[in-house]
Each structure stands twice: as structure tokens, then as C-alpha cells.
Design an enzyme around this catalytic site. Structure first.
Site, PDB file in Angstrom:
ATOM      1  N   ARG A   1       0.840  -1.217   0.000  1.00 13.68           N
ATOM      2  CA  ARG A   1       0.000   0.000   0.000  1.00 13.68           C
ATOM      3  C   ARG A   1       0.867   1.256   0.000  1.00 13.68           C
ATOM      4  NH1 ARG A   1      -4.690  -2.746   3.678  1.00 13.68           N
ATOM      5  NH2 ARG A   1      -5.161  -4.260   2.062  1.00 13.68           N
TER       6      ARG A   1
ATOM      7  N   GLU B   1     -12.440 -14.538  11.652  1.00  8.33           N
ATOM      8  CA  GLU B   1     -12.663 -13.860  10.361  1.00  8.33           C
ATOM      9  C   GLU B   1     -12.563 -14.831   9.186  1.00  8.33           C
ATOM     10  OE1 GLU B   1      -9.898 -10.686   9.454  1.00  8.33           O
ATOM     11  OE2 GLU B   1     -11.040 -10.059   7.708  1.00  8.33           O
TER      12      GLU B   1
ATOM     13  N   LYS C   1     -16.119 -11.791  12.395  1.00  7.15           N
ATOM     14  CA  LYS C   1     -15.798 -10.729  11.419  1.00  7.15           C
ATOM     15  C   LYS C   1     -16.024 -11.286  10.023  1.00  7.15           C
ATOM     16  CE  LYS C   1     -12.059  -7.636   9.981  1.00  7.15           C
ATOM     17  NZ  LYS C   1     -11.040  -6.716  10.477  1.00  7.15           N
TER      18      LYS C   1
ATOM     19  N   SER D   1     -14.180  -4.653   5.411  1.00  8.42           N
ATOM     20  CA  SER D   1     -14.671  -3.880   4.263  1.00  8.42           C
ATOM     21  C   SER D   1     -14.311  -4.554   2.939  1.00  8.42           C
ATOM     22  CB  SER D   1     -14.194  -2.430   4.310  1.00  8.42           C
ATOM     23  OG  SER D   1     -12.793  -2.315   4.354  1.00  8.42           O
ATOM     24  N   GLY D   2     -13.223  -5.304   2.884  1.00  4.09           N
ATOM     25  CA  GLY D   2     -12.959  -6.183   1.748  1.00  4.09           C
ATOM     26  C   GLY D   2     -12.657  -5.517   0.418  1.00  4.09           C
ATOM     27  N   GLY D   3     -12.361  -4.218   0.432  1.00  3.41           N
ATOM     28  CA  GLY D   3     -12.074  -3.536  -0.835  1.00  3.41           C
ATOM     29  C   GLY D   3     -13.218  -2.642  -1.290  1.00  3.41           C
TER      30      GLY D   3
ATOM     31  N   ARG E   1      -9.281  -0.865   5.134  1.00  2.00           N
ATOM     32  CA  ARG E   1      -9.219   0.050   3.995  1.00  2.00           C
ATOM     33  C   ARG E   1     -10.335   1.093   3.988  1.00  2.00           C
ATOM     34  NH1 ARG E   1      -8.587  -4.740  -0.177  1.00  2.00           N
ATOM     35  NH2 ARG E   1      -9.482  -5.779   1.637  1.00  2.00           N
TER      36      ARG E   1
END
Ligand code: 13P
Length: 340
Positions: free
Chosen positions: A33, A177, A219, A261-263, A294
Site C-alpha cells: 500500500r 474472520e 468478522k 470492508s474487503g475492498g 481500507r
């Protein structure tokens, strides 16, 4: 195992009006990132970025706990105050990622199994001794032509439950998760079916391995079409599919559910969580909140870009996303908040 303490920690993690901030990117993920944002990929740059996050004014108003990484939990502000002390002063509970990453699953091309069980009891005891109160382990499940396989789901469910048992024994609340990832062209129905299958397998293993459900947090992913699917369901459709899936597969005793949030963009993640909390208000047995990385950090990282001069502006963006996420957790999020 101290059940009372586990239950108390789990319920403060999902306290009304708050959620979790994931800042536990492994060094390779954090570096990726940073590279995309033109930031040097050094330990000092990672420390400066994490200092920016933990010292954000007002963070504790919206964030109940943060998930740290092994490097981060040992770091301090430039002037010497340990991050753990900064968080304690802000009333934020520290947690720690304890898996060592998703690795190729032998015999099943393109599927992953998360590793990290070897030596985990000793590592978890060390983190608990440092002050961590909860932990996280992420399993990765992909959707494709004939995947996920039973083998992939079972191996990951088993590891998640083993991890959860080890954490609870050491007094840490496990965040469990199992992420069904958004990669691919699959549709929402497909994600609904796979997410349900995965959650059933995970809760079966959690039961078999005697996990105290009241002392854990789930999660999950939201139920969404894949990134390459043409369909774009509205937040209400996502909310209906997601909560329907959870109601069918998550026992009522679980302390809380905090989405990854996964993108998704910060705005979409908030709109969808908000729709769930409005449409199903009073109809769900567990609090429904966020554990975004993210969706909270993305804009702040772009604004910071590694410069000292932009720290304040980046913190403002970070706390704004935390505030929007809190509003979504309460069913009070509106587009207007994005224009403020
Ligand atoms: P995202 O919100 O970016 O998906 O990250 C959440 C997380 O903690 C992944 O393990």
C-alpha cells in the site's frame, strides 16, 4: 478460562456507537500500500504512519479497539511513548493479529489455508502479557468455477476454531474472520450460498472445539457480488442478503458481528452497514458493527503520502471515516455526512 472477563471484553469491543479499526496489515501488505502511494517501504515509515493513526484526536469516540500487528504493538511515538500507552489513554482496547498469513493449500490449486497455529499458545501469552485483550485470525475463501472445495472450507474452519480456543484459554477474545473474498465475476446469490456454507462449517468447528460464543466476535464479509460482476445491487439488497445469511448461520449467543470492508469504498461500506442497521433494527440478536481497515484508512493514507506536513489533514480524513462508520453502526449515516 475466565469467561466473565472474556464476555466483558467482547461486549466492550462492540459497545453502542463504536466499532473496530483494523491497522494490522502485515509488513508485505503495508509495503504494497505504501508503494502504491509513493511512500518508502521502511520500518520507520510504517512506524510514522501507525503513530499518525493512534494519535488521531477523537479516535476513541468512535473506535472501541484497534487491531495491531506484531511490529506495531512493540512500537512507540517518536518522543518515546509506547503505542499501547497512547491507546490506553484514548480508551481504545488493543488487539493483535496472530495468524501468519494465507498460504497455498496443498492439492487444491488456487485455494488458501491460513497458517500460524504452531507455537501460538506461547505467542498469545506474550501478547496478553503486553496488554492485548483480543486477537484476530483471517481465513481467505475464494469463489470460482469449482471452488471453494470442502477441503478448503474445513481446513480453514478447523484452524479458526483451534486459534479461538487458544486465545480464550489465554484470556484474549478471538475475532473469527472467515473472509469470502470479492475477487471474480460471481454474483450476489453465489456469495450468499458460499458465505452461508462457510459460516455453518465455522460454527460447527467452534462448537466442536468448545468455544465460548459469548466471548468471541465474528468478522464476516458482507454478501456482495464479485468485483468483476456487472450487477450493482443497492444497499438495501446487500443488507437483506447479508443479514438473511447471518440470521441463518450465526448463533444468537455470539457477542457481536463486525464486518470487514474487503475492498469496498468507505462510502459504500457505510451505506450498506447503515441499511442493515435500519432494516433489521430490533430483529437481530447481536450488535452489527464494523472492523474496517481500507474503508477507514484508504483516504488518510493517500493524503499523508509520507509527509509530515499532511499528518493533520490525514488524521481529519481518518476520524471522518470513523465517524461515518459509527453513524452506520447506529443506522444514522447519510450522504450529507460525506459533504460536511
Ligand atoms: P479490510 O476492511 O480492508 O477488508 O480489512 C479488514 C481486515 O482486517 C482484513 O483482515
Amino acid at each position: 478460562m475466565n469467561s466473565k472477563e472474556l464476555i466483558a471484553t467482547a461486549s466492550s469491543m462492540v459497545a453502542t456507537g463504536k466499532g473496530l479499526l483494523a491497522m494490522d496489515e502485515s509488513n508485505p501488505t503495508c509495503n504494497k500500500r505504501f508503494a502504491a502511494a509513493g511512500i518508502p517501504q521502511t520500518e520507520e515509515a510504517r512506524r510514522r504512519y501507525r503513530e499518525l493513526i493512534v494519535t488521531t484526536p477523537g479516535l476513541g469516540e468512535f473506535i472501541s479497539g484497534v487491531i495491531l500487528y506484531d511490529e506495531t504493538i512493540r512500537q512507540s511515538r517518536k518522543e518515546g511513548t509506547p503505542f499501547l500507552k497512547v491507546l490506553a489513554d484514548a480508551g481504545v482496547i488493543p488487539g493483535i493479529k496472530v495468524d501468519t498469513g494465507a498460504k497455498d493449500l496443498a492439492g487444491f490449486p488456487s485455494e488458501k489455508v491460513t497458517e500460524g497455529l504452531d507455537g501460538l499458545p506461547a505467542r498469545v501469552r506474550e501478547y496478553a502479557g503486553m496488554g492485548a485483550r483480543f486477537a484476530k485470525w483471517r481465513a481467505v475463501i475464494a469463489i470460482g468455477a469449482s471452488i471453494p472445495s470442502e477441503a478448503c472450507i474445513d481446513a480453514n474452519a478447523h484452524a479458526l476454531a483451534r486459534y479461538a480456543a487458544i486465545c480464550q484459554e489465554a484470556g484474549l477474545v478471538p475475532i473469527v474472520e472467515p473472509e469470502v473474498v470479492m475477487d471474480g465475476p460471481h454474483d450476489l446469490e453465489n456469495c450468499l450460498e458460499v458465505t452461508g456454507r462457510v459460516l455453518h462449517a465455522v460454527f460447527n468447528q467452534l462448537h466442536v472445539q468448545r468455544i465460548l460464543l459469548e466471548g468471541m466476535i465474528l468478522k464476516p464479509n458482507m454478501v456482495l457480488p464479485g468485483k468483476d460482476c456487472q450487477a450493482s445491487p443497492d444497499p438495501g439488497q446487500v443488507a437483506d442478503a447479508t443479514v438473511r445469511c447471518l440470521l441463518r448461520s450465526v448463533p444468537a449467543a455470539v457477542a457481536g458481528i463486525a464486518f470487514l470492508s474487503g475492498g469496498q469504498s468507505g462510502e459504500l461500506a457505510c451505506a450498506r452497514l447503515n441499511a442493515m442497521n435500519i432494516r433489521f433494527a430490533g430483529k437481530m440478536p447481536w450488535p452489527l458493527t464494523f472492523s474496517f481497515a481500507r474503508a477507514i484508512q484508504h483516504r488518510a493514507l493517500d493524503i499523508w503520502s509520507g509527509q509530515d506536513a499532511t499528518v493533520k489533514a490525514a488524521q481529519k480524513a481518518l476520524v471522518h471515516r470513523a465517524e461515518c462508520s459509527r453513524a452506520a453502526r447506529l443506522g444514522q449515516y447519510t450522504d450529507k455526512m460525506e459533504r460536511a
